[in-house]
Design a protein around this motif. Structure first.
Motif, PDB file in Angstrom:
ATOM      1  N   LEU A   1      21.774  54.236  66.691  1.00  0.00           N
ATOM      2  CA  LEU A   1      23.215  54.390  66.883  1.00  0.00           C
ATOM      3  C   LEU A   1      23.979  54.190  65.580  1.00  0.00           C
ATOM      4  O   LEU A   1      23.551  53.463  64.693  1.00  0.00           O
ATOM      5  CB  LEU A   1      23.725  53.384  67.916  1.00  0.00           C
ATOM      6  N   THR A   2      25.137  54.859  65.490  1.00  0.00           N
ATOM      7  CA  THR A   2      26.050  54.689  64.364  1.00  0.00           C
ATOM      8  C   THR A   2      27.428  54.343  64.909  1.00  0.00           C
ATOM      9  O   THR A   2      27.911  54.991  65.840  1.00  0.00           O
ATOM     10  CB  THR A   2      26.134  55.966  63.513  1.00  0.00           C
ATOM     11  N   LEU A   3      28.052  53.318  64.348  1.00  0.00           N
ATOM     12  CA  LEU A   3      29.413  52.942  64.713  1.00  0.00           C
ATOM     13  C   LEU A   3      30.334  53.225  63.537  1.00  0.00           C
ATOM     14  O   LEU A   3      30.017  52.885  62.394  1.00  0.00           O
ATOM     15  CB  LEU A   3      29.494  51.460  65.075  1.00  0.00           C
ATOM     16  N   GLN A   4      31.481  53.853  63.823  1.00  0.00           N
ATOM     17  CA  GLN A   4      32.477  54.179  62.799  1.00  0.00           C
ATOM     18  C   GLN A   4      33.828  53.611  63.211  1.00  0.00           C
ATOM     19  O   GLN A   4      34.297  53.855  64.336  1.00  0.00           O
ATOM     20  CB  GLN A   4      32.570  55.695  62.616  1.00  0.00           C
ATOM     21  N   LEU A   5      34.455  52.899  62.288  1.00  0.00           N
ATOM     22  CA  LEU A   5      35.716  52.231  62.591  1.00  0.00           C
ATOM     23  C   LEU A   5      36.832  53.229  62.896  1.00  0.00           C
ATOM     24  O   LEU A   5      37.052  54.182  62.133  1.00  0.00           O
ATOM     25  CB  LEU A   5      36.128  51.338  61.421  1.00  0.00           C
ATOM     26  N   ILE A   6      37.510  52.996  64.011  1.00  0.00           N
ATOM     27  CA  ILE A   6      38.688  53.794  64.390  1.00  0.00           C
ATOM     28  C   ILE A   6      39.969  53.061  64.008  1.00  0.00           C
ATOM     29  O   ILE A   6      40.889  53.623  63.419  1.00  0.00           O
ATOM     30  CB  ILE A   6      38.699  54.082  65.896  1.00  0.00           C
ATOM     31  N   SER A   7      40.033  51.769  64.333  1.00  0.00           N
ATOM     32  CA  SER A   7      41.243  50.993  64.042  1.00  0.00           C
ATOM     33  C   SER A   7      40.903  49.512  63.976  1.00  0.00           C
ATOM     34  O   SER A   7      39.910  49.053  64.567  1.00  0.00           O
ATOM     35  CB  SER A   7      42.314  51.226  65.107  1.00  0.00           C
TER      36      SER A   7
ATOM     37  N   ASP B   1      32.151  45.072  73.235  1.00  0.00           N
ATOM     38  CA  ASP B   1      32.107  45.838  74.485  1.00  0.00           C
ATOM     39  C   ASP B   1      31.932  47.313  74.181  1.00  0.00           C
ATOM     40  O   ASP B   1      32.741  47.897  73.447  1.00  0.00           O
ATOM     41  CB  ASP B   1      33.392  45.636  75.288  1.00  0.00           C
ATOM     42  N   VAL B   2      30.888  47.914  74.743  1.00  0.00           N
ATOM     43  CA  VAL B   2      30.593  49.326  74.517  1.00  0.00           C
ATOM     44  C   VAL B   2      30.637  50.065  75.848  1.00  0.00           C
ATOM     45  O   VAL B   2      29.993  49.643  76.821  1.00  0.00           O
ATOM     46  CB  VAL B   2      29.204  49.520  73.873  1.00  0.00           C
ATOM     47  N   LYS B   3      31.380  51.169  75.881  1.00  0.00           N
ATOM     48  CA  LYS B   3      31.454  52.016  77.069  1.00  0.00           C
ATOM     49  C   LYS B   3      31.076  53.440  76.690  1.00  0.00           C
ATOM     50  O   LYS B   3      31.538  53.963  75.679  1.00  0.00           O
ATOM     51  CB  LYS B   3      32.861  51.979  77.682  1.00  0.00           C
ATOM     52  N   SER B   4      30.232  54.052  77.508  1.00  0.00           N
ATOM     53  CA  SER B   4      29.797  55.425  77.262  1.00  0.00           C
ATOM     54  C   SER B   4      30.883  56.412  77.661  1.00  0.00           C
ATOM     55  O   SER B   4      31.561  56.239  78.676  1.00  0.00           O
ATOM     56  CB  SER B   4      28.517  55.724  78.048  1.00  0.00           C
ATOM     57  N   THR B   5      31.059  57.445  76.839  1.00  0.00           N
ATOM     58  CA  THR B   5      32.083  58.456  77.109  1.00  0.00           C
ATOM     59  C   THR B   5      31.516  59.868  77.158  1.00  0.00           C
ATOM     60  O   THR B   5      32.257  60.826  77.367  1.00  0.00           O
ATOM     61  CB  THR B   5      33.180  58.410  76.024  1.00  0.00           C
ATOM     62  N   GLY B   6      30.196  60.011  76.973  1.00  0.00           N
ATOM     63  CA  GLY B   6      29.620  61.354  76.959  1.00  0.00           C
ATOM     64  C   GLY B   6      28.182  61.360  77.431  1.00  0.00           C
ATOM     65  O   GLY B   6      27.478  60.350  77.386  1.00  0.00           O
ATOM     66  N   GLY B   7      27.741  62.527  77.932  1.00  0.00           N
ATOM     67  CA  GLY B   7      26.349  62.714  78.311  1.00  0.00           C
ATOM     68  C   GLY B   7      25.978  61.994  79.591  1.00  0.00           C
ATOM     69  O   GLY B   7      26.824  61.553  80.377  1.00  0.00           O
ATOM     70  N   LEU B   8      24.676  61.858  79.811  1.00  0.00           N
ATOM     71  CA  LEU B   8      24.156  61.231  81.019  1.00  0.00           C
ATOM     72  C   LEU B   8      24.590  59.781  81.133  1.00  0.00           C
ATOM     73  O   LEU B   8      24.864  59.283  82.237  1.00  0.00           O
ATOM     74  CB  LEU B   8      22.622  61.325  81.020  1.00  0.00           C
ATOM     75  N   ALA B   9      24.666  59.094  79.999  1.00  0.00           N
ATOM     76  CA  ALA B   9      25.056  57.684  80.020  1.00  0.00           C
ATOM     77  C   ALA B   9      26.444  57.506  80.624  1.00  0.00           C
ATOM     78  O   ALA B   9      26.678  56.581  81.408  1.00  0.00           O
ATOM     79  CB  ALA B   9      25.014  57.104  78.611  1.00  0.00           C
TER      80      ALA B   9
ATOM     81  N   GLY C   1      22.693  60.596  67.037  1.00  0.00           N
ATOM     82  CA  GLY C   1      22.317  61.926  66.556  1.00  0.00           C
ATOM     83  C   GLY C   1      23.509  62.755  66.120  1.00  0.00           C
ATOM     84  O   GLY C   1      23.497  63.981  66.223  1.00  0.00           O
ATOM     85  N   GLY C   2      24.565  62.084  65.626  1.00  0.00           N
ATOM     86  CA  GLY C   2      25.759  62.786  65.170  1.00  0.00           C
ATOM     87  C   GLY C   2      26.742  63.140  66.272  1.00  0.00           C
ATOM     88  O   GLY C   2      27.828  63.660  65.987  1.00  0.00           O
ATOM     89  N   GLN C   3      26.400  62.869  67.532  1.00  0.00           N
ATOM     90  CA  GLN C   3      27.271  63.188  68.652  1.00  0.00           C
ATOM     91  C   GLN C   3      27.945  61.925  69.187  1.00  0.00           C
ATOM     92  O   GLN C   3      27.293  60.892  69.375  1.00  0.00           O
ATOM     93  CB  GLN C   3      26.472  63.845  69.781  1.00  0.00           C
ATOM     94  N   ALA C   4      29.258  62.017  69.426  1.00  0.00           N
ATOM     95  CA  ALA C   4      29.988  60.880  69.970  1.00  0.00           C
ATOM     96  C   ALA C   4      29.554  60.631  71.410  1.00  0.00           C
ATOM     97  O   ALA C   4      29.603  61.545  72.244  1.00  0.00           O
ATOM     98  CB  ALA C   4      31.481  61.135  69.904  1.00  0.00           C
ATOM     99  N   ILE C   5      29.127  59.398  71.699  1.00  0.00           N
ATOM    100  CA  ILE C   5      28.670  59.077  73.051  1.00  0.00           C
ATOM    101  C   ILE C   5      29.407  57.889  73.658  1.00  0.00           C
ATOM    102  O   ILE C   5      29.215  57.581  74.837  1.00  0.00           O
ATOM    103  CB  ILE C   5      27.158  58.776  73.065  1.00  0.00           C
TER     104      ILE C   5
END
Length: 234
Positions: free
Chosen positions: A223-229, A63-71, A39-43
């Protein structure tokens, strides 16, 4: 096995070979990091890695790790790992493992034997079905698409191992877009899945990266994934 089932599997295999057999894929190790948004928010953050497993096999992990919200408060995370080989120039899944930790833990283990018999176990006992040549799993599919695009193709048909059968999935380049992600701004090829209404859009710069610079998928959490590096390595 019914005649219809055998025919479907044969067609899936032939389509896979016609789409990918000329690729002569030579995997190169890499690590790619992504920002995960909902929803446009980094999670969360995702790390994709490709490494040699020796003996002609490769391991591709997500590997996915949550960094925000309830998750994040629950320590939610997920890991998908695929061991695959290159067969007739195309990737082919050997073993797939998935583990999701949230409110409860869910696992899936998939093995493909030498006769392409698929065994799936989600903790309630194994089930089996006949696989197909060039078959991948849901984790490996985006990387397989990237290799097809790098070879200059605009369409790809992949036999994908799902829960109870081989699903023939079709993808096509539908245009080019300027895409801005944390890693930079790219003129990227937009790829969409065309065989059903499960929304899947991915933006690739195939001559630069084998994985998408951006991926948006509504099936499984919007979900949306955006490349960082992106970093190549040995």
């Amino acid at each position: 096995m019914t005649i219809q089932t055998r025919t479907r599997i044969l067609i899936a295999g032939l389509l896979a070979l016609s789409s990918t057999a000329v690729l002569a894929v030579t995997p190169t190790p890499f690590t790619a990091k992504y920002q995960v948004l909902q929803g446009g928010q980094a999670i969360g953050e995702a790390t994709l890695t490709l490494k040699s497993a020796g003996g002609g096999s490769w391991v591709y992990s997500n590997d996915v790790k949550s960094t925000g919200g309830l998750a994040a408060a629950l320590g939610a995370s997920s890991t998908e790992t695929t061991r695959f080989r290159i067969n007739q120039g195309a990737p082919e899944t050997q073993v797939y493992d998935s583990r999701v930790n949230a409110f409860k833990t869910k696992t899936r283990h998939v093995e493909v034997d030498a006769n392409r018999q698929v065994t799936i176990d989600e903790g309630k006992g194994p089930s089996t079905y006949a696989g197909a040549a060039g078959m991948v799993d849901r984790n490996l599919a985006p990387l397989a698409i990237g290799w097809v695009l790098r070879a200059g193709k605009q369409e790809v048909t992949l036999p994908v191992a799902v829960k109870r059968n081989v699903e023939t999935q079709q993808f096509k380049v539908t245009g080019k877009d300027n895409v801005q992600v944390p890693a930079g701004t790219f003129q990227a090829e937009r790829v969409e899945r065309t065989d059903n209404d499960k929304a899947f859009s991915a933006w690739y710069v195939p001559q630069k990266y084998p994985v998408p610079v951006k991926l948006a998928q509504s099936d499984g959490g919007d979900l949306t994934l955006q490349l960082i590096s992106y970093q190549g390595g040995k």
